[in-house]
Design an enzyme around this catalytic site. Structure first.
Site, PDB file in Angstrom:
ATOM      1  NE  ARG A   1       2.757  -4.354   1.667  1.00 35.75           N
ATOM      2  CZ  ARG A   1       3.935  -4.642   1.301  1.00 35.75           C
ATOM      3  NH1 ARG A   1       4.890  -3.882   1.400  1.00 35.75           N
ATOM      4  NH2 ARG A   1       4.036  -5.469   0.303  1.00 35.75           N
ATOM      5  CG  ASP A   2      -6.008  -4.260   0.290  1.00 38.34           C
ATOM      6  OD1 ASP A   2      -6.064  -3.210  -0.332  1.00 38.34           O
ATOM      7  OD2 ASP A   2      -6.727  -5.172  -0.155  1.00 38.34           O
ATOM      8  CG  LEU A   3      -7.077  -0.195   6.872  1.00 38.08           C
ATOM      9  CD1 LEU A   3      -7.917  -1.319   7.747  1.00 38.08           C
ATOM     10  CD2 LEU A   3      -6.531   0.801   7.806  1.00 38.08           C
TER      11      LEU A   3
ATOM     12  CB  THR B   1      -7.537  -1.209  -2.730  1.00 34.83           C
ATOM     13  OG1 THR B   1      -7.522  -2.456  -2.389  1.00 34.83           O
ATOM     14  CG2 THR B   1      -8.556  -0.566  -3.658  1.00 34.83           C
TER      15      THR B   1
ATOM     16  CG  ASN C   1      -9.734  -5.786   3.473  1.00 36.74           C
ATOM     17  OD1 ASN C   1     -10.475  -6.992   3.309  1.00 36.74           O
ATOM     18  ND2 ASN C   1      -8.787  -5.634   2.804  1.00 36.74           N
TER      19      ASN C   1
END
Length: 939
Positions: free
Chosen positions: A188-190, A245, A194
């Site tokens: 959910r925040d790739l 993001t 990261n």
């Protein structure tokens, strides 16, 4: 999950911070390992529901174990005294708590070592912990795997990656997502920030599932406060709730809807697009603009490099479908496509009607369009069930050398740029750069006498070696920049591998692998040779910093093709009694290499870049050719026919006019040396794969073999009375040894110890030779008598070779690389005092006339045989070097750039040279082949 205590960690440095909290580097003193400690944002401590949810989610995340996922080891909380300022001072109350819900009491303990401990947050907002203004505060932290290397965001910040770099990285990201999704975990925040790429090319995805772990529980008060707000990046929210993001959020996330694994697939597509283009898929000046772009703007597919395979392009389009129902549903499908792409199992792609032509076609332009029409070969594989397009035909053209010096190709290319636009090669002692778009060649500044050209992964820089230094020159023009001075003053003995992580990996010819930063610095050992191995040669890069392929020279002459990747090495191919050179990776899924002894030519070894394993048996690609190199778009360059294996000896006069032949042709005749009476020749011959010394009788035309073992003999030299021959045995490093044998072949050879290139003293009782000193380089030593104790004669931080004692016995000629290139020098003998430079533009293989009044040598590059007058009385005086003639090119590629050699009669009127058995002008130049694998695929 094992509960941890913060006291067991020694905080050493701060690594970064963001909406996820601050990250610190620490040493786990209990387990003896380095870790990353992430201190969670203070603002989420005020919600007990979120704390409980976080602990449940963290337990799930800690169970996720995969090579491409940065592991979560432990979760804990601790009370930190606000007065703690540095290690060794009064820290105040301090209480560690494990990850379980039970609280553990105990006496306060100070922070564990480390100046940075005082920087940990001490006072939570809003009365969390012990209350606002309390001297103590509660922090919640994660103990995570410490991943070295740069983030993908940092790498993309330097520009788009080449497709050959992108595919292995994307494959590993997909594998990480697949493993997580199978356990019900959604990232959910790739995003590039990261993802970390370790120095060996291994990819680690960070912060897996923490977005969900940090969300408020559905239905909680915290969640309700967000119900009427769009999902924002943590950088833009007031509360800091991390939902994704903005630039990498899926359309459903941007609308505030629940995110499932398809949101990760969208983000994966965005990251893949950004790697290929160097640009954001959905840019915007503000968060609102970015969200609007995600929801409404179509992706600009025209920015994709034309060399991206249509199947990979189609995969990317499926990942970036705005309608989640039409989007690729399972990242495992993406992983299969990318694995096939990396392994080169894709059908070759034809350019669609009306589509933009690949860059390779546009660049080659009119001068070679007829020879190189068709689409560029690209790696990839089909995941749709449709007929494979027909491969384009094999296309080929040639680049002619201006002079025969180009045949020394093992040292001076050809080397094709990764983007397929340029080829660098040496010709007539200079380094040239040819642009395929204009078909024009220009000289590379500072490239005179250069060796081993190699390319930066982005094709913007050309590296090369001159003497004992590495240089890089901007392709757009400009002066070269020094990268490093080679250790021990040695020349590089093989190709240099410029990796996408900023390292240059190489060998010096008597070493293991070394590496140095492409920004400059001191070379550092990377991989040492093992027992039974002499040295490594010909380092070549795999795409995406996946590893380095190199040739291992073993004791006994058995060459091995090996791989070094992710801190480990493995053997790929071993051919007893054969010589391997110049490996290069091809995006077709092969390692190309040169084979010199048995069935000489360019061979292909099927190889999986994804698994780093050999997948089939090698096959011959081009017979009697060498020095292959392949671009990331599949264009092959090599030297055709440069291995003119059948050679012969010829007499020439002082003007180079041919006077006659000596004997019949033999296989790779080199290093001829005339006996003192000028009637016999000692020389090295490769005959049927064996490399031995032979004696030729120049008057009777007979020849006899002097040595018969399996080892490699080199550098023969006669004793003053012509009764013995001294020579070297071995092919690298400290295994080189000196032997002496009767010239008539009687008796057995006698070993004299470590050394190379021996020369007798004038009375025949002693020897001068070169030997390796790890602290300096190849120094010259004297043993007189030859079985006695050795004394050092010439020592420099450079390589000294080819010592030749003058007939009068009072001077010694030798070659040294101390100036940055080989030059011929004189020193007094036997005390080694004084030094005079003889050559002025490079010199190797010094030879004396019979009376010592003249000194001859060969000039590298131009192959000119030079003569210098030498006057000893009343004082040493040297004349100006004078060119007599250019020695013919034998076509034999000699290791380290060793000269083929020549011999001179005692009166200096006639010379023995090595020439190919065929006419020199029949030897072609550099061949350039597009879609080289087309004919083999049809077979």
């Amino acid at each position: 999950m094992i509960g941890s205590t913060l006291a067991q960690f020694r905080i050493t440095a701060k690594l970064g911070e963001g909406g996820m909290g601050e990250v610190w580097r620490a040493e786990d003193t209990r387990l003896g390992r380095e870790v990353a400690i992430k201190v969670l944002p203070e603002r989420f401590l005020a919600d007990p529901e979120r704390l409980a949810r976080f602990e449940r989610e963290a337990r799930v995340l800690a169970s996720l174990s995969h090579p491409n996922v940065a592991g979560l080891f432990e979760v804990g909380e601790a009370r930190v005294g606000a007065v703690a300022t540095r290690a060794g001072t009064e820290a105040g109350p301090y209480d560690d708590r494990g990850s379980s819900s039970s609280r553990r009491g105990g006496a306060p303990s100070p922070p564990a070592g480390g100046e940075a401990m005082s920087a940990l947050p001490a006072t939570p907002p809003g009365g969390a912990g012990r209350g606002e203004g309390s001297p103590e505060a509660t922090i919640h932290y994660l103990v995570m795997e410490l991943v070295e290397g740069e983030t993908l965001a940092e790498r993309i910040g330097r520009g788009a990656l080449l497709p050959g770099e992108v595919l292995p990285i994307a494959l590993q990201i997909a594998a990480a997502l697949e493993a997580a999704h199978e356990r019900g975990i959604v990232h959910r925040d790739l995003k590039p920030a990261n993802v970390k790429v370790e120095p060996g090319g291994k990819v680690k995805v960070l912060d897996f599932g923490l977005a969900k772990a940090l969300e408020p529980e559905p239905g909680s008060s915290a969640a309700a406060s967000l119900a009427h707000s769009p999902t924002l990046t943590y950088q833009a929210t007031q509360a800091g709730v991390l939902m994704g993001t903005a630039a990498y959020m899926s359309p459903e996330q941007a609308r505030g809807q629940a995110a499932d694994r398809r949101a990760d697939i969208w983000a994966f597509g965005v990251v893949l697009y950004e790697m290929l283009t160097g640009r954001m898929a959905f840019p915007g000046d503000t968060v609102s603009d970015t969200l609007a772009s995600v929801l409404k703007t179509d992706t600009d597919w025209a920015l994709l490099p034309p060399t991206v395979h249509p199947e990979v392009r189609r995969l990317l389009q499926r990942c970036l479908e705005k309608d989640a129902d039409r989007r690729l549903h399972d990242v495992a499908d993406a992983r299969v496509v990318l694995a096939d792409a990396v392994a080169g199992r894709l059908p070759q792609a034809l350019v669609a009607e009306g589509a933009a032509r690949p860059a390779a076609q546009r660049r080659w332009g009119a001068p070679v369009a007829a020879a190189l029409a068709g689409a560029a070969l690209a790696a990839g594989a089909s995941w749709l069930a449709r007929p494979a397009p027909s491969p384009p035909p094999l296309r080929k053209t040639e680049i002619a050398y201006a002079g025969a010096a180009g045949l020394r190709a093992s040292r001076v290319g050809p080397a094709i740029s990764p983007d397929g636009r340029w080829v660098a090669y040496g010709d007539e002692g200079l380094l040239w750069l040819r642009d395929f778009e204009s078909a024009a060649a220009r000289e590379v500044p500072g490239g005179a006498g250069a060796a081993r050209p190699f390319w930066s992964p982005d094709s913007r820089w050309l590296g090369f070696a001159v003497g004992d230094r590495l240089w890089k020159a901007p392709v757009g023009g400009g002066s070269p920049t020094a990268i490093a001075k080679l250790p021990e003053g040695l020349d590089v003995a093989g190709g240099l591998a410029w990796l996408s992580d900023g390292r240059i990996v190489f060998t010096t010819g008597n070493s293991g692998l070394l590496s140095v930063s492409d920004q400059g610095g001191d070379p550092k050992p990377l991989l040492e040779a093992a027992e039974g191995e002499l040295d490594f040669h010909f380092a070549a890069p795999l795409p995406g910093a996946r590893g380095v392929v190199f040739v291992v020279h073993r004791d006994g002459g058995m060459d091995t093709l090996s791989l070094y990747a992710m801190g480990e090495r493995r053997q790929l191919l071993q051919l007893p009694g054969d010589t391997l050179d110049a490996p290069a990776y091809s995006p077709t899924g092969h390692l190309l290499y040169e084979r010199q002894t048995t069935n000489p030519g360019i061979w292909a070894l099927p190889f999986s870049l994804a698994d780093l394993e050999v997948t089939g048996e090698p096959f011959l690609v081009v017979p009697n050719a060498g020095v292959p190199d392949v671009s990331q778009e599949g264009t092959l360059v090599y030297v055709a026919g440069s291995e003119a294996r059948l050679t012969r000896l010829a007499w020439v006069d002082r003007q180079g006019q041919r006077l006659g032949e000596i004997g019949s042709p033999q296989d790779q005749v080199v290093q001829p040396v005339l006996s003192p009476d000028g009637k016999r020749l000692a020389l090295l011959v490769s005959d049927g794969g064996r490399r031995d010394l032979w004696i030729h009788d120049t008057e009777r035309g007979t020849r006899t073999r002097l040595t018969f073992d399996e080892a490699l003999e080199t550098w023969p030299e006669w004793s003053p009375d012509g009764r013995q021959v001294i020579y070297s045995v071995g092919q690298g490093g400290q295994e080189l040894s000196l032997h002496v044998k009767a010239a008539d072949g009687t008796g057995t050879a006698r070993a004299l110890g470590h050394g190379v290139g021996g020369s007798f003293t004038r009375d025949g009782t002693g020897i001068v030779y070169a030997a390796l000193d790890p602290e300096t380089s190849w120094d010259l030593w004297l043993r007189s008598p030859m079985d006695g104790e050795a004394t050092r004669l010439v020592q420099e931080e450079a390589a000294q070779f080819w010592p030749r004692v003058a007939p009068g016995g009072d001077y010694l000629a030798y070659a040294s690389s101390e100036s940055g290139r080989d030059e011929v020098y004189l020193t007094r003998f036997p005390d080694g005092t004084g030094k005079w430079q003889v050559s002025v533009a490079g010199g190797d293989w010094p030879q004396w006339s019979g009376d010592g009044s003249r000194l001859y040598y060969i000039q590298p590059g131009s192959r000119a045989v030079m003569e210098v007058e030498v006057t000893v009385e009343p004082a040493l005086s040297l004349g100006q070097p004078r060119e007599l003639f250019a020695a013919p090119a034998s076509g034999i590629r000699r290791p380290f750039g060793w000269p083929d050699g020549f011999a001179v009669t005692p009166d200096g009127e006639r010379f023995v040279v090595v020439e190919p058995a065929e006419q020199v002008q029949s030897i072609p130049g550099i061949s350039v082949v597009q879609s080289w694998f087309a004919e083999f695929r049809r077979r």
